[in-house]
Design an enzyme around this catalytic site. Structure first.
Site, PDB file in Angstrom:
ATOM      1  N   CYS A  17      39.498  37.160  33.867  1.00 23.68           N
ATOM      2  CA  CYS A  17      39.782  38.553  33.517  1.00 23.68           C
ATOM      3  C   CYS A  17      39.176  38.875  32.149  1.00 23.68           C
ATOM      4  O   CYS A  17      39.456  38.189  31.149  1.00 23.68           O
ATOM      5  CB  CYS A  17      41.288  38.784  33.495  1.00 23.68           C
ATOM      6  SG  CYS A  17      41.764  40.458  33.041  1.00 23.68           S
TER       7      CYS A  17
ATOM      8  N   CYS B 165      44.441  44.871  38.055  1.00 26.43           N
ATOM      9  CA  CYS B 165      43.385  45.154  37.084  1.00 26.43           C
ATOM     10  C   CYS B 165      42.334  46.076  37.704  1.00 26.43           C
ATOM     11  O   CYS B 165      42.185  46.149  38.928  1.00 26.43           O
ATOM     12  CB  CYS B 165      42.759  43.831  36.638  1.00 26.43           C
ATOM     13  SG  CYS B 165      41.537  43.990  35.324  1.00 26.43           S
TER      14      CYS B 165
ATOM     15  N   ASP C 176      39.281  45.524  37.541  1.00 24.26           N
ATOM     16  CA  ASP C 176      38.119  44.687  37.854  1.00 24.26           C
ATOM     17  C   ASP C 176      37.595  45.004  39.254  1.00 24.26           C
ATOM     18  O   ASP C 176      38.345  45.029  40.224  1.00 24.26           O
ATOM     19  CB  ASP C 176      38.520  43.210  37.766  1.00 24.26           C
ATOM     20  CG  ASP C 176      37.314  42.289  37.741  1.00 24.26           C
ATOM     21  OD1 ASP C 176      36.593  42.262  38.753  1.00 24.26           O
ATOM     22  OD2 ASP C 176      37.097  41.614  36.716  1.00 24.26           O
TER      23      ASP C 176
ATOM     24  N   HIS D 134      44.175  38.029  37.959  1.00 26.51           N
ATOM     25  CA  HIS D 134      43.035  37.354  38.585  1.00 26.51           C
ATOM     26  C   HIS D 134      42.343  36.466  37.575  1.00 26.51           C
ATOM     27  O   HIS D 134      42.535  36.593  36.350  1.00 26.51           O
ATOM     28  CB  HIS D 134      42.051  38.384  39.154  1.00 26.51           C
ATOM     29  CG  HIS D 134      41.375  39.216  38.104  1.00 26.51           C
ATOM     30  ND1 HIS D 134      40.118  38.941  37.632  1.00 26.51           N
ATOM     31  CD2 HIS D 134      41.802  40.310  37.420  1.00 26.51           C
ATOM     32  CE1 HIS D 134      39.785  39.842  36.708  1.00 26.51           C
ATOM     33  NE2 HIS D 134      40.794  40.686  36.571  1.00 26.51           N
TER      34      HIS D 134
ATOM     35  N   ARG E  88      35.995  43.354  41.314  1.00 25.87           N
ATOM     36  CA  ARG E  88      36.012  42.263  42.300  1.00 25.87           C
ATOM     37  C   ARG E  88      37.332  42.173  43.047  1.00 25.87           C
ATOM     38  O   ARG E  88      37.458  41.400  44.001  1.00 25.87           O
ATOM     39  CB  ARG E  88      35.697  40.941  41.581  1.00 25.87           C
ATOM     40  CG  ARG E  88      34.309  40.893  40.965  1.00 25.87           C
ATOM     41  CD  ARG E  88      34.169  39.725  39.999  1.00 25.87           C
ATOM     42  NE  ARG E  88      35.014  39.900  38.811  1.00 25.87           N
ATOM     43  CZ  ARG E  88      35.046  39.044  37.781  1.00 25.87           C
ATOM     44  NH1 ARG E  88      34.280  37.963  37.814  1.00 25.87           N
ATOM     45  NH2 ARG E  88      35.838  39.263  36.748  1.00 25.87           N
TER      46      ARG E  88
END
Length: 735
Positions: free
Chosen positions: A620, A556, A558, A617, A560
């Protein structure tokens, strides 16, 4: 191996000014004695070209019988060093000096033996040989020169023969010398030949004591012992790195004992000094040797040939042996080594040693090279970097004192005080100074310079904050606690932490203005240039022209998730595709999107990647939007259209009942189901499914729990995730 040893041993004896039989004796002793006792089973010892210049000087100074005594004493010294278990300290000599020494020996060898090839006589020094060379070239002796040229020609042709052919099974020096001998004998050419005694030890006399100053004799013994030891140990290490499976590692202390015993015996019998020879050892390894028997038997065969074929050896022209040594001397000048040393900025020591050996002599050239390396090492150890950054306040901050950030990195000694004080003198009076001392050592002169400047700066209204990254050298000096610092572990690496976490103080404590996101980004780049770029530069240089990743990692977008952190990978390891939700559009999807498919095609068909990983993760946002029916992002047309590729994950989530023994929230279940579904989506591509089913490509599913920072792996047969187990603790390898 004995086929290689015979011509080289004869040529080295001629070049050293020793009796011809001395080369054969050294080859026999090197094979039988050093081979039996030594600690490197595949290393072949014998007379070495690297010792030629040194031995020739000893023969000229002390005579042959005294040189045998020096060889014997050098062997006893090596025995003492081997018994003291100090063999590895010899490896402290920089390879730049060793390679420079060998290259210098190669130049000296070529300059001397070219005269023999042309039918002349070599002079006493390399410079004299160089000075006399034009006259020798102008008036060559025809027959010796033709035989020498024929030898070089055969060697060059032999080196270009295809590997694996039956002709390459025969070492090049043998056909070169054999052909030159046959031509000289059949045509009756006038060229000097090898002269052997009736038997190998005929006319043997006990070694005589050298006639000279004790200081010079001791220096000669130490020189022979150390040069032969270093050359042998480097050869042993090089062969040990290439040893086949099942062959024991080299024992360097035992190897030094073997070399010492060999030199003691060789000197007593009237042979040349011996050392491990990389050319013969490499040939031994390539010929299939697995035990020390190959080394011992090569010495036995040299002995048999020397005793039974003396008349044949006496037909060998000296110019052919000299031509062989010219080629060998040229090969000692390894240009590949020069490129490697230039990359490490050590070429200066290489060329200094080379020039010193040619102009001054072997011992003087090596000492000169060692001195240059010591100076370079001292310079590197005292290298200091001082940089200052003047921070400009924002226009609407009002009148604030100037701010200066000074970073001192390296070893802070009296040698760096002038550079440091120049930067500190440029700090405006009254400025607020943030001084970072990233130093691994600070002597009193450096402390005094920093402390006195700090006191003076604060006296004039300034402010100085000192941060010490490593040991608190400045703090300990100020408090008077000068006891030896405790060995504390280094501070943890900070490169992986967010920008906000890496600030040493809060904005309020620093009284610093708010900075823009672009400035934060540029500050991160500056930190990368200052701390990390120099560390990864060698790796990036290797990868600059070609990438060879091992895994395709789809995850992803993302912020993080940092794939290189959770996989402990570096540049060039992962071929990464990131998109919202780590989605893989199915083959023939009604909402076309080729970005992920293009990545998969390139990774598997061009980069030949064999593993594809889908990494989801927790928490999400894409999966949360799917659970909400897309209402929260319907105003984002591009994102809404992309999330349609996640409808199969949502349908699978709705169709499957949650396991009765789980309390996972719905969002967590959907995030894990999405990983399973995207792996199934990959299998909708027919060409990829075929390669997966044939075992050519492996599919892996991972799930990162952000709260615990732990990674789980998918068991596709069971449809469940389990924590990746921790690596077992490493066992200590200390004896």
């Amino acid at each position: 191996m004995f086929l290689v040893a015979i011509p080289l041993s004869l040529g080295i004896a001629v070049a050293s000014g020793a009796p011809i039989a001395a080369g054969l004796i050294a080859a026999v002793v090197g094979g039988i004695v050093a081979g039996s006792i030594g600690g490197s089973p595949l290393q072949v010892s014998g007379p070495a070209a690297g010792l030629t210049v040194l031995v020739a000087g000893l023969v000229d100074t002390y005579g042959w019988r005294a040189t045998c005594t020096i060889t014997m004493l050098a062997g006893l010294l090596q025995l003492a060093l081997g018994a003291s278990r100090v063999a590895r300290t010899a490896l402290a000599v920089s390879p730049a000096v060793v390679y420079g020494m060998l290259a210098g020996v190669g130049v000296v060898l070529m300059l001397a033996q070219v005269h023999v090839v042309l039918g002349g006589t070599p002079q006493q020094s390399a410079l004299d040989n160089l000075r006399e060379l034009p006259g020798q070239l102008a008036h060559p002796h025809t027959h010796p020169a033709l035989l020498g040229g024929l030898t070089v020609l055969v060697l060059l042709i032999w080196a270009r023969l295809p590997r694996g052919g039956w002709l390459r099974l025969v070492p090049g020096p043998l056909p070169a010398i054999a052909l030159a001998t046959a031509v000289a004998w059949s045509l009756g050419w006038n060229a000097r030949r090898v002269e052997l005694p009736d038997t190998l030890l005929s006319g043997w006399h006990a070694p005589a004591l050298p006639d000279g100053s004790p200081h010079g004799i001791v220096g000669a013994v130490v020189s022979v012992a150390l040069v032969a030891a270093v050359e042998s140990l480097l050869c042993s290490v090089a062969i040990d790195r290439r040893r086949p499976a099942g062959v024991a590692r080299a024992d360097l202390d035992r190897d030094l004992l073997g070399q010492g015993a060999g030199n003691a015996v060789s000197g007593f019998l009237g042979g040349l000094p011996i050392a491990g020879v990389i050319v013969r050892s490499s040939a031994n390894l390539e010929a299939g040797a697995r035990t020390r028997v190959s080394t011992i038997m090569h010495g036995v065969w040299v002995l048999v040939l020397a005793l039974a074929c003396g008349p044949l050896i006496e037909q060998v022209p000296l110019s052919a042996l000299a031509a062989l040594l010219v080629v060998l001397g040229f090969r000692l000048i390894d240009t590949a080594r020069i490129r490697d040393l230039r990359h490490h900025r050590e070429a200066t020591a290489y060329f200094t040693t080379l020039g010193g050996v040619v102009v001054l002599g072997l011992g003087e050239g090596v000492l000169l090279g060692v001195g240059i390396m010591a100076i370079m090492a001292l310079r590197r150890l005292t290298r200091l970097s001082v940089r200052a950054e003047h921070l400009v306040p924002a226009p609407d901050d009002g009148p604030v004192p100037p701010r200066v950030h000074v970073v001192v990195a390296g070893t802070l000694t009296f040698l760096g005080v002038p550079k440091l004080t120049r930067q500190l003198q440029d700090v405006p009076p009254g400025a607020h100074v943030d001084l970072d001392l990233d130093v691994d050592f600070m002597d009193h002169a450096a402390f005094d310079a920093v402390h006195q400047w700090r006191l003076a700066h604060e006296r004039h209204g300034g402010r100085v904050d000192i941060d010490e990254v490593h040991e608190a050298w400045y703090e300990r000096a100020v408090t008077g606690d000068m006891s030896a610092p405790r060995k504390t572990p280094p501070p943890p690496a900070r490169w992986w932490a967010p920008w906000a976490n890496r600030r040493r103080r809060s904005e309020a404590e620093l009284d610093a203005p708010e900075v823009s996101p672009a400035a934060v980004l540029l500050a991160g780049v500056q930190e990368y240039h200052g701390r990390t770029a120099r560390l990864v530069r060698p790796i990036m240089a290797e990868l600059a022209m070609e990438q060879k990743p091992q895994h395709l990692f789809i995850t992803c977008v993302d912020s993080r998730i940092v794939p290189n952190i959770i996989t402990a990978s570096g540049p060039g390891d992962l071929f990464i595709n990131r998109n919202v939700g780590a989605l893989v559009p199915r083959h023939g999807s009604r909402t076309p999107d080729d970005s992920v498919a293009a990545t998969v095609e390139y990774a598997t068909n061009v980069l030949d990647i064999r593993t594809i990983t889908i990494c989801g993760h927790s928490n999400c946002g894409a999966m949360a939007a799917l659970l909400a029916g897309g209402t929260e992002v319907e105003h984002l047309t591009g994102l809404s259209r992309w999330l349609k590729h996640g409808n199969h994950s949502l349908a699978r989530f709705l169709a499957e009942e949650p396991p009765p023994d789980t309390d996972e929230p719905p969002l967590t279940r959907l995030c894990k189901i999405n990983v399973m579904q995207q792996l199934d989506n990959l299998l909708t591509y027919p060409w990829l499914r075929e390669r997966v089913e044939s075992g050519e490509i492996e599919l892996v599913g991972l799930y990162l729990d952000l709260q615990s920072a732990r990674v789980e792996i998918l068991d596709r047969s069971a449809g469940t995730f389990a924590l990746v187990p921790d690596a077992p603790p490493r066992r200590s390898t200390r004896a």
